[in-house]
Design an enzyme around this catalytic site. Sequence first.
Site, PDB file in Angstrom:
ATOM      1  N   ARG A  36       0.818  -1.226   0.000  1.00 44.56           N
ATOM      2  CA  ARG A  36       0.000   0.000   0.000  1.00 44.56           C
ATOM      3  C   ARG A  36       0.846   1.268   0.000  1.00 44.56           C
ATOM      4  O   ARG A  36       0.466   2.265   0.619  1.00 44.56           O
ATOM      5  CB  ARG A  36      -0.952   0.029   1.198  1.00 44.56           C
ATOM      6  N   ARG A  77      -3.694   6.553   0.103  1.00 39.62           N
ATOM      7  CA  ARG A  77      -4.148   7.725   0.858  1.00 39.62           C
ATOM      8  C   ARG A  77      -3.108   8.417   1.717  1.00 39.62           C
ATOM      9  O   ARG A  77      -3.320   9.542   2.150  1.00 39.62           O
ATOM     10  CB  ARG A  77      -5.351   7.332   1.726  1.00 39.62           C
ATOM     11  N   ARG A  84      -6.860  11.588  -7.269  1.00 42.96           N
ATOM     12  CA  ARG A  84      -8.067  10.776  -7.076  1.00 42.96           C
ATOM     13  C   ARG A  84      -9.323  11.620  -6.835  1.00 42.96           C
ATOM     14  O   ARG A  84     -10.425  11.069  -6.784  1.00 42.96           O
ATOM     15  CB  ARG A  84      -7.873   9.819  -5.890  1.00 42.96           C
ATOM     16  N   ASP A 135      -6.786  -3.378  -7.317  1.00 44.78           N
ATOM     17  CA  ASP A 135      -7.352  -3.949  -6.087  1.00 44.78           C
ATOM     18  C   ASP A 135      -7.648  -5.420  -6.335  1.00 44.78           C
ATOM     19  O   ASP A 135      -7.840  -5.832  -7.481  1.00 44.78           O
ATOM     20  CB  ASP A 135      -8.630  -3.221  -5.673  1.00 44.78           C
ATOM     21  N   TYR A 191     -14.850 -12.023   0.525  1.00 47.51           N
ATOM     22  CA  TYR A 191     -15.641 -10.856   0.100  1.00 47.51           C
ATOM     23  C   TYR A 191     -16.882 -11.286  -0.673  1.00 47.51           C
ATOM     24  O   TYR A 191     -17.974 -10.758  -0.480  1.00 47.51           O
ATOM     25  CB  TYR A 191     -14.788  -9.904  -0.745  1.00 47.51           C
TER      26      TYR A 191
HETATM   27  O1  CP3 Z   1       0.150   0.360  -3.174  1.00 46.02           O
HETATM   28  C1  CP3 Z   1      -0.363  -0.793  -3.217  1.00 46.02           C
HETATM   29  O2  CP3 Z   1      -0.092  -1.646  -2.361  1.00 46.02           O
HETATM   30  C2  CP3 Z   1      -1.231  -1.171  -4.402  1.00 46.02           C
HETATM   31  C3  CP3 Z   1      -2.605  -1.005  -4.260  1.00 46.02           C
HETATM   32  C4  CP3 Z   1      -3.538  -1.991  -3.573  1.00 46.02           C
HETATM   33  C5  CP3 Z   1      -4.850  -1.602  -3.246  1.00 46.02           C
HETATM   34  N1  CP3 Z   1      -5.505  -2.696  -2.777  1.00 46.02           N
HETATM   35  C6  CP3 Z   1      -5.400  -0.251  -3.451  1.00 46.02           C
HETATM   36  C7  CP3 Z   1      -6.528   0.181  -2.616  1.00 46.02           C
HETATM   37  C8  CP3 Z   1      -3.381  -3.340  -3.237  1.00 46.02           C
HETATM   38  C9  CP3 Z   1      -2.171  -4.239  -3.344  1.00 46.02           C
HETATM   39  C10 CP3 Z   1      -4.651  -3.776  -2.731  1.00 46.02           C
HETATM   40  C11 CP3 Z   1      -4.934  -5.161  -2.331  1.00 46.02           C
HETATM   41  C12 CP3 Z   1      -6.069  -5.423  -1.423  1.00 46.02           C
HETATM   42  N2  CP3 Z   1      -7.337  -4.911  -1.482  1.00 46.02           N
HETATM   43  C13 CP3 Z   1      -6.038  -6.363  -0.378  1.00 46.02           C
HETATM   44  C14 CP3 Z   1      -4.850  -7.212  -0.031  1.00 46.02           C
HETATM   45  C15 CP3 Z   1      -3.818  -6.411   0.672  1.00 46.02           C
HETATM   46  C16 CP3 Z   1      -4.080  -6.153   2.112  1.00 46.02           C
HETATM   47  O3  CP3 Z   1      -4.196  -4.974   2.464  1.00 46.02           O
HETATM   48  O4  CP3 Z   1      -4.166  -7.124   2.862  1.00 46.02           O
HETATM   49  C17 CP3 Z   1      -7.302  -6.373   0.235  1.00 46.02           C
HETATM   50  C18 CP3 Z   1      -7.722  -7.218   1.405  1.00 46.02           C
HETATM   51  C19 CP3 Z   1      -8.125  -5.462  -0.479  1.00 46.02           C
HETATM   52  C20 CP3 Z   1      -9.556  -5.127  -0.236  1.00 46.02           C
HETATM   53  C21 CP3 Z   1      -9.686  -3.685   0.044  1.00 46.02           C
HETATM   54  N3  CP3 Z   1      -9.762  -2.703  -0.921  1.00 46.02           N
HETATM   55  C22 CP3 Z   1      -9.662  -3.023   1.324  1.00 46.02           C
HETATM   56  C23 CP3 Z   1      -9.586  -3.735   2.659  1.00 46.02           C
HETATM   57  C24 CP3 Z   1      -9.720  -1.627   1.066  1.00 46.02           C
HETATM   58  C25 CP3 Z   1      -9.619  -0.506   2.069  1.00 46.02           C
HETATM   59  C26 CP3 Z   1     -10.925   0.025   2.523  1.00 46.02           C
HETATM   60  C27 CP3 Z   1     -10.729   1.401   3.108  1.00 46.02           C
HETATM   61  O5  CP3 Z   1     -11.092   2.378   2.429  1.00 46.02           O
HETATM   62  O6  CP3 Z   1     -10.193   1.511   4.225  1.00 46.02           O
HETATM   63  C28 CP3 Z   1      -9.791  -1.462  -0.330  1.00 46.02           C
HETATM   64  C29 CP3 Z   1      -9.821  -0.183  -1.044  1.00 46.02           C
HETATM   65  C30 CP3 Z   1      -8.493   0.244  -1.549  1.00 46.02           C
HETATM   66  N4  CP3 Z   1      -7.646  -0.536  -2.274  1.00 46.02           N
HETATM   67  C31 CP3 Z   1      -7.923   1.534  -1.410  1.00 46.02           C
HETATM   68  C32 CP3 Z   1      -6.692   1.509  -2.089  1.00 46.02           C
HETATM   69  C33 CP3 Z   1      -5.715   2.629  -2.286  1.00 46.02           C
HETATM   70  C34 CP3 Z   1      -8.555   2.712  -0.691  1.00 46.02           C
HETATM   71  C35 CP3 Z   1      -9.543   3.347  -1.630  1.00 46.02           C
HETATM   72  C36 CP3 Z   1      -9.346   4.828  -1.778  1.00 46.02           C
HETATM   73  O7  CP3 Z   1      -8.221   5.333  -1.822  1.00 46.02           O
HETATM   74  O8  CP3 Z   1     -10.409   5.465  -1.938  1.00 46.02           O
END
Ligand code: CP3
Length: 347
Positions: free
Chosen positions: A30, A34, A43, A79, A154
């Site tokens: 990540r 954010r 974004r 994602d 999910y």
């Molecule tokens: O920089 C990186 O690592 C690449 C981007 C990335 C995202 N999601 C972007 C994202 C990666 C590798 C993921 C994988 C992902 N998504 C996982 C596995 C990694 C982990 O954290 O264990 C999981 C479980 C998800 C499911 C998911 N998607 C979650 C739990 C969330 C966060 C919810 C929140 O808003 O707190 C997302 C949304 C998400 N994926 C965001 C980002 C940058 C936030 C959305 C935003 O910026 O509006």
Amino acid sequence: MSPSPAAADSVFLAAARGEEVSHTPVWFMRQAGRSLPEYLKVREGVAMLDSCMDPDLVVEITMQPVRRYGVDAAIFFSDIVLPLKSVGVDLDIVPGVGPVIAEPVRTLADVERIPDLTPDQVPYITQAVEGLVGELGATPLIGFAGAPFTVASYLVEGGPSKDHAKTKAMMLGAPDVWDALMRKIGQIAAAYLKVQVDAGASAVQLFDSWAGALTPQDYVEHVMPHSARVLAAAGELGVPRIHFGVGTTNLLTLMGEAGADVVGIDWRTPLERGIELVGPERAVQGNLDPALVFAPTEVMTARAGAIIEAGRKAKGHIFNLGHGVIPSTDPDQLKKLTDFVHEYPLG
Ligand code: CP3
């Protein structure tokens, strides 16, 4: 295209292969997102999934942490639920919540309605990866996918879950539906990784973030064979495979045996112990507590130094946090951490 030739000699790939390195390579799960003001700016007004389907935006967001920190690898901005969206599953990523599925999967008919993934469904992924490989030069790009169990959670729960109760109920009570669902997600994950590697990604990471919710027995019987198929398919592509989950002390040996070249270790397991569990045949990745970045810089770097020292006992060590960057993280601390890891003498 195939895995970027320019990145072939990178420190990141050398460590993944267990070769000697001049410094410990570092990147952060990540690292894009954010915590970066430049991310929040691009974004603005763009929904998460829309941003993942816009190649120019994906290139920009993926590059942001590489420019700012000088990390040793980029991770493709996307994602784990994006490929499901691409094949037509009705879902959204709700800010502050995570992925939400309109019609959760409960029956065999629900599974059978999900199409397989073919490359023509994700032209924007191919375009984004090709664009990135050009911009990244010698810095490798990590492609990724969600592992069958974590994605199934999910799909079955309909959204984020703490106990994964409906998912486990299907796993133990409707094994035929479970098997079909895990095979379906496995096909999608393997095809999605192939698209990324064919377009130039140098390594892949399989995120089984929630596998730590499983007992070793259930992992072996109901999950590992499906992850193993995805990892075997990725192995055919000739790139290193990283396998990561959270709270997986009891599963680390199995997660390696599932077919990983590098096992990701979360911060709850001391790295020395993680290395013992993973064994001498695989490299490790990790594992600073993401909250340590909120401690004074000297406290953070002292812990990082201990992790680098412990990592020397592994076949190879890639420095990372034990899970993703916390959104309120100060980017200046991550820059200091990156520099510290790069300057730490290994000689
Ligand atoms: O920089 C990186 O690592 C690449 C981007 C990335 C995202 N999601 C972007 C994202 C990666 C590798 C993921 C994988 C992902 N998504 C996982 C596995 C990694 C982990 O954290 O264990 C999981 C479980 C998800 C499911 C998911 N998607 C979650 C739990 C969330 C966060 C919810 C929140 O808003 O707190 C997302 C949304 C998400 N994926 C965001 C980002 C940058 C936030 C959305 C935003 O910026 O509006």
